[in-house]
Motif scaffolding. Structure first.
Motif, mmCIF file in Angstrom:
data_model
loop_
_atom_site.group_PDB
_atom_site.id
_atom_site.type_symbol
_atom_site.label_atom_id
_atom_site.label_comp_id
_atom_site.label_asym_id
_atom_site.label_seq_id
_atom_site.Cartn_x
_atom_site.Cartn_y
_atom_site.Cartn_z
ATOM 1 N N THR A 107 53.056 -6.461 82.794
ATOM 2 C CA THR A 107 54.308 -5.741 82.568
ATOM 3 C C THR A 107 53.998 -4.334 82.061
ATOM 4 O O THR A 107 52.835 -3.996 81.820
ATOM 5 N N ILE A 153 57.149 1.192 89.512
ATOM 6 C CA ILE A 153 56.995 0.072 90.451
ATOM 7 C C ILE A 153 56.212 0.530 91.681
ATOM 8 O O ILE A 153 55.272 -0.134 92.123
ATOM 9 N N GLU A 191 52.922 -1.748 91.971
ATOM 10 C CA GLU A 191 53.061 -2.902 92.866
ATOM 11 C C GLU A 191 51.954 -3.034 93.915
ATOM 12 O O GLU A 191 51.440 -4.136 94.130
ATOM 13 N N VAL A 229 48.936 -5.072 92.662
ATOM 14 C CA VAL A 229 49.063 -6.380 91.998
ATOM 15 C C VAL A 229 48.504 -7.488 92.895
ATOM 16 O O VAL A 229 48.995 -7.698 94.013
ATOM 17 N N HIS A 243 52.010 -12.193 88.116
ATOM 18 C CA HIS A 243 53.458 -11.931 88.027
ATOM 19 C C HIS A 243 53.683 -10.542 87.440
ATOM 20 O O HIS A 243 53.481 -10.344 86.234
ATOM 21 N N PHE A 244 54.099 -9.605 88.283
ATOM 22 C CA PHE A 244 54.380 -8.243 87.787
ATOM 23 C C PHE A 244 55.875 -8.124 87.484
ATOM 24 O O PHE A 244 56.715 -8.289 88.382
ATOM 25 N N LEU A 264 61.330 -7.584 90.443
ATOM 26 C CA LEU A 264 61.249 -7.403 91.899
ATOM 27 C C LEU A 264 61.819 -8.655 92.563
ATOM 28 O O LEU A 264 61.810 -9.736 91.955
ATOM 29 N N THR A 305 60.683 -12.661 92.016
ATOM 30 C CA THR A 305 59.993 -12.861 90.732
ATOM 31 C C THR A 305 60.120 -14.306 90.280
ATOM 32 O O THR A 305 61.206 -14.890 90.352
#
Ligand SMILES: NC(=O)C1=CN([C@@H]2O[C@H](COP(=O)(O)OP(=O)(O)OC[C@H]3O[C@@H](n4cnc5c(N)ncnc54)[C@H](O)[C@@H]3O)[C@@H](O)[C@H]2O)C=CC1
Ligand SMILES: O=C(O)C(=O)Cc1ccc(O)cc1
Length: 308
Positions: A93, A103, A107, A110, A115-116, A148, A151
């Motif tokens: 996070t 983001i 992103e 990742v 889990h972003f 996003l 999620t």
């Protein structure tokens, strides 16, 4: 709540997190990473974590929760650096003041299985660096997530519970709405403050000594905001450009209308506006959302945890 939390960036926000994580016992191990050796040394002197490194990747290795707390323009390079070290199932996070740009930067890096969840605590002061943080910073303040699509709800709930235990209330919204809302309630006030203090500094007819000596409390409130970190706010302006420009256009139009009312002596118009705006202030107070910011400053100095 977590075996290992990695904090990448240990300034006002990162160090406040370190302090509240410790106080609430939210992690068995707090790993601290920051680029500057001097800041890292200071974080160690303050006893903010359990391990210290200038390599973000080392801190992120094996962490269950990684929180990126760096100026928004550096989010992408941090994500690229830590990505290979992130373990499957970890939550990643951030706390950045802008969301769409963060983001877009994070992103692509990742890895699958991580889990972003982008986040933004609406809590801060004009101060920066590891000495400025305090454990109560997030108390009764909002933390906004801009998840996003797709999620994992369990990961979102775990991160929400973490922020609740840090003292915050949770809201979620889409990143564009976040950026538009924050442009008017946070970014414009800072830009206006930087501008008015800059204008006062440039005046030839009023000396700098007079500005300092006679500054009324209204002007002083602006100087607090205008003392905020230049790197952080440069990045906010560059990374929420569209929303800020849109709000500035609206602001300029309304300012021109106010200017016209003053020029033509339209007292009714001035009175109506000032009555409307007073009601907003009263609503904020009634909602319990007003914060005595000078107290914040004092807490940052007096809070015993800050020096221990
Ligand atoms: N200051 C405030 O009131 C608030 C700030 N934020 C957001 O939180 C983030 C952090 O802000 P602050 O803690 O106030 O800033 P700060 O200036 O106090 O701390 C930033 C930290 O990031 C480190 N850093 C910078 N670039 C780095 C990199 N590439 N790799 C590793 N570390 C790096 C610095 O050494 C420092 O430790 C920003 O994105 C800001 O938009 C969010 C809410 C409130
Ligand atoms: O110091 C103040 O008044 C602030 O408004 C602090 C602040 C700055 C940036 C954020 O994204 C959130 C809060």
């Amino acid at each position: 709540m977590f075996e290992k939390i990695a904090l990448v960036g240990i300034g006002l926000i990162g160090s406040s997190l370190a302090r509240v994580i410790r106080r609430e016992g939210l992690a068995r191990h707090i790993a601290i990473a920051t680029r500057s050796k001097a800041t890292l040394k200071r974080a160690e002197e303050l006893g903010l974590g359990d391990s210290y490194t200038t390599e973000a990747k080392e801190a992120a290795r094996d962490a269950d929760l990684v929180i990126i707390s760096v100026p928004v323009g550096s989010s992408g390079e941090v994500a690229a650096e830590i990505a290979p070290a992130l373990k499957k199932g970890a939550i990643l996070t951030d706390v950045g003041s802008t969301k769409a740009s963060v983001i877009a930067q994070i992103e692509p890096h990742v890895p699958d299985g991580v889990h972003f969840i982008p986040g933004h605590p609406l809590a801060g002061t004009e101060k920066s660096g590891p000495d400025a943080g305090f454990a109560d910073l997030f108390d009764n303040r909002w933390c906004i997530f801009t998840p996003l699509p797709g999620t994992d709800p369990e990961a979102l709930e775990k991160l929400s519970e973490f922020w609740r235990r840090c003292g915050s209330n949770i809201d979620t919204m889409d990143p564009q709405h976040h950026d538009m809302t924050l442009a008017i309630v946070s970014h414009l006030p800072h830009i206006i403050a930087y501008n008015i203090v800059g204008t006062a500094d440039d005046l030839e007819s009023v000396t700098k000594t007079e500005v300092i000596k006679y500054s009324a409390s209204g002007f002083r409130d602006f100087t607090r905001l205008a003392a905020s970190d230049p790197t952080m706010w440069r990045d906010v302006c560059l990374h929420n450009k569209d929303a800020i420009l849109e709000m500035l256009a609206r602001f300029s139009e309304d300012l021109a209308s106010l200017q016209r009312a003053i020029r033509w002596g339209d007292g009714e118009k001035l009175f109506d506006l000032f009555t409307r705006t007073r009601a907003i202030r009263r609503s904020i107070i009634e909602a319990g959302q007003d914060i005595d910011v000078p107290d914040f400053g004092r807490q940052a100095v007096e809070h015993p945890g800050a020096k221990s």
